[in-house]
Design a protein around this motif. Structure first.
Motif, short mmCIF file in Angstrom:
data_model
loop_
_atom_site.label_atom_id
_atom_site.label_comp_id
_atom_site.label_asym_id
_atom_site.label_seq_id
_atom_site.Cartn_x
_atom_site.Cartn_y
_atom_site.Cartn_z
N HIS A 109 -0.12 7.28 -5.86
CA HIS A 109 -1.57 7.61 -5.78
C HIS A 109 -1.87 8.25 -4.42
O HIS A 109 -2.71 7.74 -3.67
N TYR B 58 -6.98 2.28 4.56
CA TYR B 58 -6.51 0.89 4.67
C TYR B 58 -5.16 0.81 5.38
O TYR B 58 -4.96 0.03 6.29
N ILE B 59 -4.22 1.65 4.93
CA ILE B 59 -2.86 1.54 5.49
C ILE B 59 -2.87 1.94 6.96
O ILE B 59 -2.18 1.32 7.78
N LEU C 117 0.83 -1.21 0.00
CA LEU C 117 0.00 0.00 0.00
C LEU C 117 0.87 1.26 0.00
O LEU C 117 0.55 2.24 -0.68
N ASN C 118 1.96 1.22 0.75
CA ASN C 118 2.83 2.39 0.84
C ASN C 118 3.42 2.74 -0.53
O ASN C 118 3.43 3.90 -0.94
N TYR D 159 2.17 1.86 -3.43
CA TYR D 159 1.04 2.28 -4.27
C TYR D 159 0.69 3.75 -3.98
O TYR D 159 0.46 4.55 -4.89
N LEU D 160 0.67 4.09 -2.68
CA LEU D 160 0.29 5.46 -2.29
C LEU D 160 1.32 6.50 -2.73
O LEU D 160 0.98 7.68 -2.89
N ASP E 185 -5.58 8.81 -3.01
CA ASP E 185 -6.55 7.71 -2.91
C ASP E 185 -6.93 7.52 -1.43
O ASP E 185 -6.30 6.77 -0.69
N GLU F 76 -9.29 5.99 0.16
CA GLU F 76 -9.63 4.65 0.65
C GLU F 76 -8.37 3.89 1.05
O GLU F 76 -8.33 3.24 2.09
N SER F 77 -7.32 4.00 0.21
CA SER F 77 -6.06 3.30 0.52
C SER F 77 -5.36 3.91 1.72
O SER F 77 -4.69 3.20 2.48
#
Lengths: 202, 86
Positions: B30, B39-40, B23-24, B26-27, B33, B35-36
């Motif tokens: 992004h 999540y993280i 996730l990190n 990806y973020l 985002d 929602e992410s």
């Protein structure tokens, strides 16, 4: 700075030593497209990255590559643990054993020592990100080649498969970073100036 | 040797941490985002709780989790690559 967590990124418990295999897999420890190259490439490039998203991505992927370097080291270590002299002679491991006993030393499968010339840090964001994407693909190919050799041992196959999948994800992330970069450059000529060197007009 | 129970908790920590690593990264590309981001944050809380549980039972996986104890178990617990071929 960094903090260490005393655990491997992927669980590892190899039951059968295999010195022949260890000599191939060691290429991902210190070979041209290995994890040491990967982490040093990204952690060196990040200082001159003009955009925070890209500098952070290089830091985070470079950090994950250090964990991969550790995991590959652990695979080689376990594959060569408690070798008998007979196994060392039969497996072709003797030349490595002469110089390093059973220690880990960064080299390619063919015995060529690790060398910083295996990666670039060019100070130009397009050149560097394109290098990074190629590096991920080259590492993926190397893992594909290793996977063909280790089919019979799930203890080795599974962690290598995990590492291969990470190359694909990182390729995707670097592609996104390149897109973010191009969106910020002159759309008619990405190469008009290097944002890591040329000064923007204030 | 690790008990089955210890191995299981370590495996769960690895899974949670993998989600955080993924996730990190990806973020990074992004960052908007939401929602992410949620999540993280949630996975970070779960990992923190598991790391504290692991430390109290088996010793710290990271120095920042070390607790008051009669001896420095960080120095005494085996390295993570031990445990393969016997």
């Amino acid at each position: 700075m960094w903090n260490y967590e005393k655990r491997l990124q992927y669980p590892l418990k190899i039951k059968n030593p295999n010195a022949k295999l260890a000599q191939c897999i060691i290429s991902q420890f210190g070979g041209p497209d290995g994890e040491l190259s990967a982490s040093m490439r990204y952690l060196s490039q990040r200082y001159t990255m003009p955009y925070p998203e890209v500098a952070n991505l290089l830091t985070d992927i470079g950090t994950e590559e250090l964990a991969h370097f550790e995991l590959i080291g652990a695979i080689v270590y376990q594959l060569t643990k408690n070798l008998s002299m007979e196994e060392i002679e039969k497996s072709g491991f003797a030349p490595y054993y002469i110089d390093h006993t059973l220690a880990l030393w960064p080299q390619a499968a063919g015995g060529i020592p690790f060398n910083a010339c295996e990666f670039q840090s060019k100070g130009d964001i397009i050149a560097d990100l394109t290098e990074d994407m190629a590096a991920e693909q080259k590492a993926r190919t190397t893992y594909d080649n290793i996977l063909r050799l280790v089919k019979d041992d799930p203890d080795v196959y599974e962690p290598i498969k995990f590492l291969r999948a990470r190359e694909i994800v990182h390729f995707q992330r670097f592609g996104e970073a390149l897109r973010i970069t191009q969106d910020r450059l002159n759309s008619k000529n990405f190469y008009q100036f290097n944002p890591g060197f040329d000064r923007c007009k204030k | 040797m690790m008990s089955k129970e210890q191995e299981k908790l370590l495996y769960e920590i690895s899974m949670i941490d993998f989600a955080i690593v993924e996730l990190n990264e990806y973020l990074d590309t992004h960052p908007h985002d939401t929602e992410s981001v949620q999540y993280i944050a949630q996975y970070n809380r779960v990992k923190h709780k598991m790391m504290r549980e692991y430390t109290s039972k088996y010793g710290p996986l990271a120095v920042r989790y070390a607790e008051d104890e009669p001896e420095w178990s960080w120095a005494l617990t085996p390295m993570p690559w031990e445990g393969g071929c016997k």
